[in-house]
Design a protein around this motif. Structure first.
Motif, PDB file in Angstrom:
ATOM      1  N   GLU A   1       0.828  -1.206   0.000  1.00 17.63           N
ATOM      2  CA  GLU A   1       0.000   0.000   0.000  1.00 17.63           C
ATOM      3  C   GLU A   1       0.861   1.254   0.000  1.00 17.63           C
ATOM      4  OE1 GLU A   1      -3.857  -1.965   2.306  1.00 17.63           O
ATOM      5  OE2 GLU A   1      -2.312  -0.903   3.439  1.00 17.63           O
ATOM      6  N   ALA A   2       1.982   1.231   0.720  1.00 16.35           N
ATOM      7  CA  ALA A   2       2.878   2.382   0.737  1.00 16.35           C
ATOM      8  C   ALA A   2       3.536   2.594  -0.623  1.00 16.35           C
ATOM      9  CB  ALA A   2       3.938   2.201   1.817  1.00 16.35           C
ATOM     10  N   ALA A   3       3.933   1.507  -1.279  1.00 17.20           N
ATOM     11  CA  ALA A   3       4.534   1.630  -2.615  1.00 17.20           C
ATOM     12  C   ALA A   3       3.525   2.181  -3.612  1.00 17.20           C
ATOM     13  CB  ALA A   3       5.055   0.271  -3.075  1.00 17.20           C
ATOM     14  N   ALA A   4       2.293   1.691  -3.534  1.00 19.36           N
ATOM     15  CA  ALA A   4       1.254   2.204  -4.422  1.00 19.36           C
ATOM     16  C   ALA A   4       0.964   3.667  -4.124  1.00 19.36           C
ATOM     17  CB  ALA A   4      -0.013   1.365  -4.274  1.00 19.36           C
ATOM     18  N   ALA A   5       0.883   4.023  -2.855  1.00 15.04           N
ATOM     19  CA  ALA A   5       0.601   5.410  -2.473  1.00 15.04           C
ATOM     20  C   ALA A   5       1.653   6.357  -3.032  1.00 15.04           C
ATOM     21  CB  ALA A   5       0.526   5.525  -0.954  1.00 15.04           C
ATOM     22  N   ALA A   6       2.918   5.961  -2.969  1.00 16.49           N
ATOM     23  CA  ALA A   6       3.982   6.803  -3.504  1.00 16.49           C
ATOM     24  C   ALA A   6       3.807   6.999  -5.009  1.00 16.49           C
ATOM     25  CB  ALA A   6       5.339   6.179  -3.204  1.00 16.49           C
ATOM     26  N   ALA A   7       3.430   5.927  -5.725  1.00 17.22           N
ATOM     27  CA  ALA A   7       3.208   6.041  -7.169  1.00 17.22           C
ATOM     28  C   ALA A   7       1.987   6.900  -7.483  1.00 17.22           C
ATOM     29  CB  ALA A   7       3.045   4.653  -7.776  1.00 17.22           C
ATOM     30  N   PHE A   8       0.976   6.859  -6.618  1.00 22.82           N
ATOM     31  CA  PHE A   8      -0.248   7.635  -6.836  1.00 22.82           C
ATOM     32  C   PHE A   8      -0.117   9.086  -6.391  1.00 22.82           C
ATOM     33  CE2 PHE A   8      -2.736   3.483  -5.782  1.00 22.82           C
ATOM     34  CZ  PHE A   8      -2.329   2.917  -6.968  1.00 22.82           C
ATOM     35  N   GLY A   9       0.928   9.395  -5.613  1.00 19.92           N
ATOM     36  CA  GLY A   9       1.085  10.748  -5.091  1.00 19.92           C
ATOM     37  C   GLY A   9       0.169  11.053  -3.935  1.00 19.92           C
ATOM     38  N   VAL A  10      -0.128  10.033  -3.104  1.00 16.98           N
ATOM     39  CA  VAL A  10      -1.025  10.219  -1.974  1.00 16.98           C
ATOM     40  C   VAL A  10      -0.363   9.689  -0.710  1.00 16.98           C
ATOM     41  CG1 VAL A  10      -3.033   9.975  -3.486  1.00 16.98           C
ATOM     42  CG2 VAL A  10      -2.214   7.986  -2.217  1.00 16.98           C
ATOM     43  N   SER A  11      -0.966  10.007   0.422  1.00 18.16           N
ATOM     44  CA  SER A  11      -0.455   9.546   1.708  1.00 18.16           C
ATOM     45  C   SER A  11      -0.833   8.078   1.934  1.00 18.16           C
ATOM     46  CB  SER A  11      -1.044  10.403   2.829  1.00 18.16           C
ATOM     47  OG  SER A  11      -0.679   9.899   4.089  1.00 18.16           O
TER      48      SER A  11
ATOM     49  N   SER B   1      -1.687  14.577   1.715  1.00 20.45           N
ATOM     50  CA  SER B   1      -1.180  14.812   3.063  1.00 20.45           C
ATOM     51  C   SER B   1      -1.792  13.833   4.048  1.00 20.45           C
ATOM     52  CB  SER B   1      -1.493  16.239   3.526  1.00 20.45           C
ATOM     53  OG  SER B   1      -0.920  17.182   2.646  1.00 20.45           O
ATOM     54  N   PRO B   2      -0.993  13.326   5.003  1.00 25.48           N
ATOM     55  CA  PRO B   2      -1.563  12.450   6.021  1.00 25.48           C
ATOM     56  C   PRO B   2      -2.490  13.223   6.943  1.00 25.48           C
ATOM     57  CG  PRO B   2       0.712  12.973   6.554  1.00 25.48           C
ATOM     58  CD  PRO B   2       0.461  13.539   5.192  1.00 25.48           C
ATOM     59  N   VAL B   3      -3.459  12.522   7.497  1.00 26.78           N
ATOM     60  CA  VAL B   3      -4.374  13.138   8.442  1.00 26.78           C
ATOM     61  C   VAL B   3      -3.729  13.165   9.811  1.00 26.78           C
ATOM     62  CG1 VAL B   3      -6.580  12.862   9.624  1.00 26.78           C
ATOM     63  CG2 VAL B   3      -6.438  12.500   7.169  1.00 26.78           C
ATOM     64  N   ARG B   4      -3.689  14.339  10.420  1.00 28.24           N
ATOM     65  CA  ARG B   4      -3.142  14.458  11.760  1.00 28.24           C
ATOM     66  C   ARG B   4      -4.164  14.038  12.790  1.00 28.24           C
ATOM     67  NH1 ARG B   4      -1.262  19.052   9.075  1.00 28.24           N
ATOM     68  NH2 ARG B   4      -3.003  20.300   9.841  1.00 28.24           N
ATOM     69  N   THR B   5      -3.680  13.643  13.972  1.00 30.60           N
ATOM     70  CA  THR B   5      -4.563  13.195  15.042  1.00 30.60           C
ATOM     71  C   THR B   5      -5.621  14.250  15.342  1.00 30.60           C
ATOM     72  OG1 THR B   5      -2.769  11.907  16.005  1.00 30.60           O
ATOM     73  CG2 THR B   5      -4.667  12.391  17.427  1.00 30.60           C
TER      74      THR B   5
END
Length: 345
Positions: free
Chosen positions: A69-79, A187-191
């Motif tokens: 999921e992290a590898a895909a997220a990097a390719a998609f340009g998302v968190s 961007s990741p969602v902050r707490t």
């Protein structure tokens, strides 16, 4: 000899592409192997490594799925916290009516029929509409395939207001600037922080198999706000994808150089296919660089004539003059040319 219309209906070819077994049954005298151009899949697949024997001998570890999921997220340009792996886009889109609980859906049409079918099976009221009509509709959910299948139509930066918006980006690797995902989910969602109204009510679907030419690994992704992505991912349990999908995705998504080469090559091949279709009496209506939508007054007859030569294309129930063509493999261009020329007679 059966009529072209009966060939289309009896084989189920009006439902979707990839029905090679039906084609062999309907046209037993066609030369083998078949040239299957009925789906929009890269004919030169990514040279992904296979899962090793140890990985096949155990269940996937959650850490491996998270790495995918992290590898895909990097390719998609998302968190990464916005991404959940699924066993193909088809499985994900069929889970959405259940997860969202919406009772009505406006499907921007004409488009891939699986979306409307999924909502109808869930008991929802379904309407086939234009993009402008969808935005103004009273439906709870709007479904947009972007770029669209089969005509390649595009909507820049779609915004459906207060509706649930499902954006199926199965073919967006051919036009990466069209993706809404980086603009909403980078961007990741902050707490303690929730998503904005637009991102909170948007779900993006991504496919692995089409652009990378490996549909058999059954790998897709949903991109949404973290809580919603987790809810959708939970529909597929603790092991949403298998070892082969993990191995292929972990190899392919970080390979930026291959991705750029593939985009250029597909664009060249799509232009070559357009020229070949025009030279044989078809009008080009649109598509993406993975498939081309063409029209001819005698399209049902041309479908049958091509099938008798072992070339399978994609016809449409509501547009009798349309045929969709995928790209052939490099060695198959001469065969396609000969089949198209022969189908004119």
């Amino acid at each position: 000899m059966s009529a072209p219309g009966s060939d289309l209906e009896a084989g189920g070819f009006l439902r979707h592409g990839g029905r090679l077994a039906a084609a062999r049954g309907a046209f037993p005298d066609a030369p083998a192997p078949w040239l299957d151009l009925s789906t929009g899949v890269n004919p030169r697949p990514y040279p992904a490594r296979r899962a090793d024997r140890a990985a096949l001998g155990r269940l996937p570890d959650p850490g491996e799925v998270a790495a995918l999921e992290a590898a895909a997220a990097a390719a998609f340009g998302v968190s990464p916290d916005r991404v959940a792996a699924t066993p193909g886009t088809e499985a994900a889109l069929r889970a959405l009516p259940r997860v969202l609980g919406a009772r009505s859906a406006a499907i921007v049409s004409p488009t891939y029929g699986g979306h409307a079918e999924a909502w109808r099976l869930a008991g929802a009221k379904v309407s086939a509409v234009s993009w402008d009509e969808a935005r103004a509709s009273a439906a709870e959910a709007v479904v947009l395939v972007n770029p669209n299948n089969p005509d390649g139509a595009r909507v820049q930066d779609p915004d459906a207001g207060d509706h649930w918006l499902i954006v199926d980006e199965a073919f967006v690797e051919t036009a990466p600037d069209l993706s809404v995902a980086p603009r909403l989910f980078s961007s990741p969602v902050r707490t303690g922080e929730g998503g904005g109204n637009r991102s909170g009510r948007t779900i993006v679907l991504r496919s692995f198999g089409k652009f990378y030419g490996l549909p058999g690994v059954r790998l897709g992704f949903v991109i949404a706000e973290p809580g919603l992505a987790a809810r959708i991912g939970a529909q597929f349990g603790d092991w949403p994808v298998g070892a082969e999908a993990i191995a292929a995705g972990l190899a392919a998504y970080p390979d930026h150089a291959w991705r750029e080469r593939a985009r250029l090559r597909l664009a060249r091949d799509a232009a070559r296919l357009d020229d070949l279709l025009r030279a044989n009496g078809f009008e080009i209506l649109g598509g993406t660089s993975l498939f081309r939508l063409a029209a001819a007054p005698d399209a049902p007859r041309r479908f049958t004539a091509l099938a008798r030569r072992g070339v399978l294309t994609r016809p449409f129930s509501d547009q009798s003059t349309w045929l969709r063509f995928g790209l052939p493999k490099p060695k198959d261009w001469p065969r396609l040319k000969a089949a198209l020329e022969g189908s004119r007679r």
